[in-house]
Design a protein around this motif. Structure first.
Motif, PDB file in Angstrom:
ATOM      1  N   ALA A  63       0.743  -1.243   0.104  1.00 31.25           N
ATOM      2  CA  ALA A  63       0.065  -0.080   0.025  1.00 31.25           C
ATOM      3  C   ALA A  63       1.034   1.263   0.147  1.00 31.25           C
ATOM      4  CB  ALA A  63      -0.793  -0.055   1.344  1.00 31.25           C
ATOM      5  N   ARG A  66       2.098   2.368  -3.126  1.00 30.83           N
ATOM      6  CA  ARG A  66       1.252   2.860  -4.277  1.00 30.83           C
ATOM      7  C   ARG A  66       1.029   4.527  -4.249  1.00 30.83           C
ATOM      8  NH1 ARG A  66      -1.920  -2.164  -2.570  1.00 30.83           N
ATOM      9  NH2 ARG A  66      -1.221  -3.586  -4.287  1.00 30.83           N
ATOM     10  N   ILE A  67       1.608   5.091  -2.979  1.00 27.54           N
ATOM     11  CA  ILE A  67       1.469   6.397  -2.707  1.00 27.54           C
ATOM     12  C   ILE A  67       3.014   7.026  -2.856  1.00 27.54           C
ATOM     13  CG2 ILE A  67       0.824   8.129  -0.812  1.00 27.54           C
ATOM     14  CD1 ILE A  67      -1.459   6.559  -1.752  1.00 27.54           C
ATOM     15  N   ALA A 393      -5.005   4.987  -3.300  1.00 26.54           N
ATOM     16  CA  ALA A 393      -4.015   4.506  -3.677  1.00 26.54           C
ATOM     17  C   ALA A 393      -3.893   4.945  -5.134  1.00 26.54           C
ATOM     18  CB  ALA A 393      -4.095   3.044  -3.482  1.00 26.54           C
ATOM     19  N   TYR A 396      -5.461   2.563  -8.065  1.00 27.01           N
ATOM     20  CA  TYR A 396      -6.455   1.504  -7.397  1.00 27.01           C
ATOM     21  C   TYR A 396      -7.188   0.459  -8.182  1.00 27.01           C
ATOM     22  CZ  TYR A 396      -9.425  -0.157  -3.597  1.00 27.01           C
ATOM     23  OH  TYR A 396     -10.294  -0.685  -2.614  1.00 27.01           O
ATOM     24  N   GLN A 419      -7.940  -2.934  -2.413  1.00 30.65           N
ATOM     25  CA  GLN A 419      -7.092  -2.653  -1.341  1.00 30.65           C
ATOM     26  C   GLN A 419      -8.190  -2.199  -0.200  1.00 30.65           C
ATOM     27  OE1 GLN A 419      -3.805  -0.285  -1.986  1.00 30.65           O
ATOM     28  NE2 GLN A 419      -4.065   0.836  -0.137  1.00 30.65           N
TER      29      GLN A 419
END
Length: 464
Positions: A63, A66-67, A393, A396, A419
């Motif tokens: 996670a 993804r940022i 995210a 996503y 997610q």
């Protein structure tokens, strides 16, 4: 032989048995809780708790990646992951659970409990417990072991070994595309193992909607798992350097550990059921109060996996509450209401069983996964593509489904995959159990910007 008399004797000290015993005590009944392994049971030491402790770090790392702007590394620290898991499981020390039982007014008894007659349980062959009112069986389930040539020549992992190991195998083979198979395949891949997952179908989690299996398959491969679809293990052999797996398509793999995750069955063997005329091996068939149907006299109850009804910890605890409350009411000579919404009945497993698979992406489902055959049910599928998910995210990826009874205008099933969708599930469960009409559900306004906005999009796609 020594003997003691209780109002209730509960066999099985896992979460389900603990709840049954606690509720019985709360109902004013002197209660014994018998456990032959660890108080706290499978879930606490070898299943739900340690498996999620192993999965969480990998999910969190994925996670974070993804940022943009979040400083993260490329790998987990297995030693710290294992240490955190061991904190949750106490490294198998059940002293705390044993003392909790005593503090709750329960009499915890270590030993193997066997039913030896009506309202009678014998522990380790020499301690006879007599129940004035009821025996409640909460012995859970045990693994199914497939008949694979050569399997008896090695020491395969079961779910217990997979959740308690403290060293990362270089190569791990996993047989089975169910919940344990996919969760452990992903957990150990994120910890650094080269994982080969062997499944019989095109996709894992075949009991779910096809898009669930497709997205989880993508997530497994993204985590580095080699997934062998439409296959199986033909034979197993010990070889220098590990275990050789010959797959049904002819491919040969050599692994260091081999996890067999091919399901579980009710734990009724060795309970002494034959002494009261009940065949062991299969589930204990119960009514909605938990009373075992095949035994006269109304003294034998059961809850959890041993009944074969919705084998999930939360469902077992729910059934245990109904069974113990029923026993307590009957002991007081009170009338027991057996209607579907009575607190003395456990009926959710008929229509609204919630379950989460804690892979990345997560799978959260409750009720039906598809329309009933020959019905007017309508299925609506959409992508989870709302402001909340986009902010949650980058890139996503997720889907949602509702199954609607068009004649009554209520939900029969909801599935989310993506997610962090697990926390969406209880709202779906409430909507199904409460039989909330869709035009009323329309007025449950989701907060912006959250992933819960998907509810609005689902209802819009349905036509509201």
């Amino acid at each position: 032989m020594s003997g003691q008399t209780f109002d209730v004797v509960v066999i099985g000290g896992g979460p389900v048995g603990e709840v049954a015993a606690e509720r019985a005590v709360r109902g004013g009944l002197k209660t014994a809780l018998v456990e032959h392994e660890r108080f706290g049971g499978e879930c606490s030491y070898w299943a739900c708790v340690p498996s999620k402790a192993l999965l969480r770090p990998g999910n969190l790392l994925a996670a974070a990646k993804r940022i943009p702007g979040v400083p993260v590394g490329d790998a987990l620290d297995p030693a710290q992951v294992f240490a955190r898991r061991d904190w949750f499981t106490g490294k198998g020390d059940d002293t705390g659970q044993f003392e909790w039982a005593r503090g709750a007014g329960i009499e915890p008894i270590r030993g193997h409990g066997v039913i030896t007659g009506e309202r009678e349980v014998t522990v380790d062959g020499d301690r006879v417990l007599t129940a004035r009112h009821a025996v409640i069986v909460c012995t859970g389930s045990v693994p199914n072991t497939p008949k694979i040539p050569g399997l008896d020549t090695i020491r395969p992992w079961g779910s217990r070994e997979a959740t308690s190991a403290s060293a990362v195998p270089a190569r791990l083979g996993v047989l089975g595309g169910g919940v344990v198979g996919v969760e452990m395949a992903q957990a150990w891949a994120t910890l650094g193992a080269q994982v080969h997952l062997v499944i019989t179908g095109e996709r894992p989690l075949p009991r779910n909607a096809e898009f669930v299996g497709d997205l989880v398959l993508h997530g497994l491969r993204e985590a580095g798992v080699f997934v062998h679809t439409m296959s199986g293990v033909e034979k197993v052999a010990a070889v220098d350097g590990g275990t050789e797996l010959t797959l049904k398509d002819g491919e040969v793999l050599v692994v260091d550990e081999f996890l067999v995750a091919t399901g579980r069955r009710p734990g009724t063997a060795g309970l002494g059921l034959e002494s009261i005329g009940v065949e062991a091996g299969g589930p204990l068939t119960i009514d909605d109060t938990g009373q075992v149907s095949a035994v006269d006299g109304g003294w034998l109850f059961a809850a959890g996996d041993v009944t074969g009804r919705a084998p999930l910890t939360h469902q077992g605890k729910y059934g245990a509450r109904a069974a113990a409350d029923t026993v307590a009411a009957l002991a007081k000579g009170e009338k027991v209401d057996t209607s579907p919404w009575s607190p003395f009945t456990a009926t959710a497993d008929h229509h609204a069983v919630p379950q989460v698979v804690f892979t990345d992406p997560e799978v959260a489902s409750v009720g039906l996964s598809d329309a009933r055959e020959g019905s007017a049910d309508r299925v609506v599928d959409i992508d989870i593509a709302v402001a909340g998910s986009s902010l949650h995210a980058d890139g996503y990826r997720g889907k949602a489904r509702i199954v609607v009874d068009t004649e009554r205008n209520v939900l029969l099933g909801v599935t989310f995959v993506g997610q962090d969708v697990a926390e969406l599930l209880h709202s779906a469960t409430i909507a199904i159990v409460g039989e909330v009409p869709l035009d009323r559900l329309w007025h449950a306004v989701p907060s912006f910007p959250t992933i819960s906005e998907v509810w609005l999009r689902l209802l819009e796609a349905y036509g509201l």
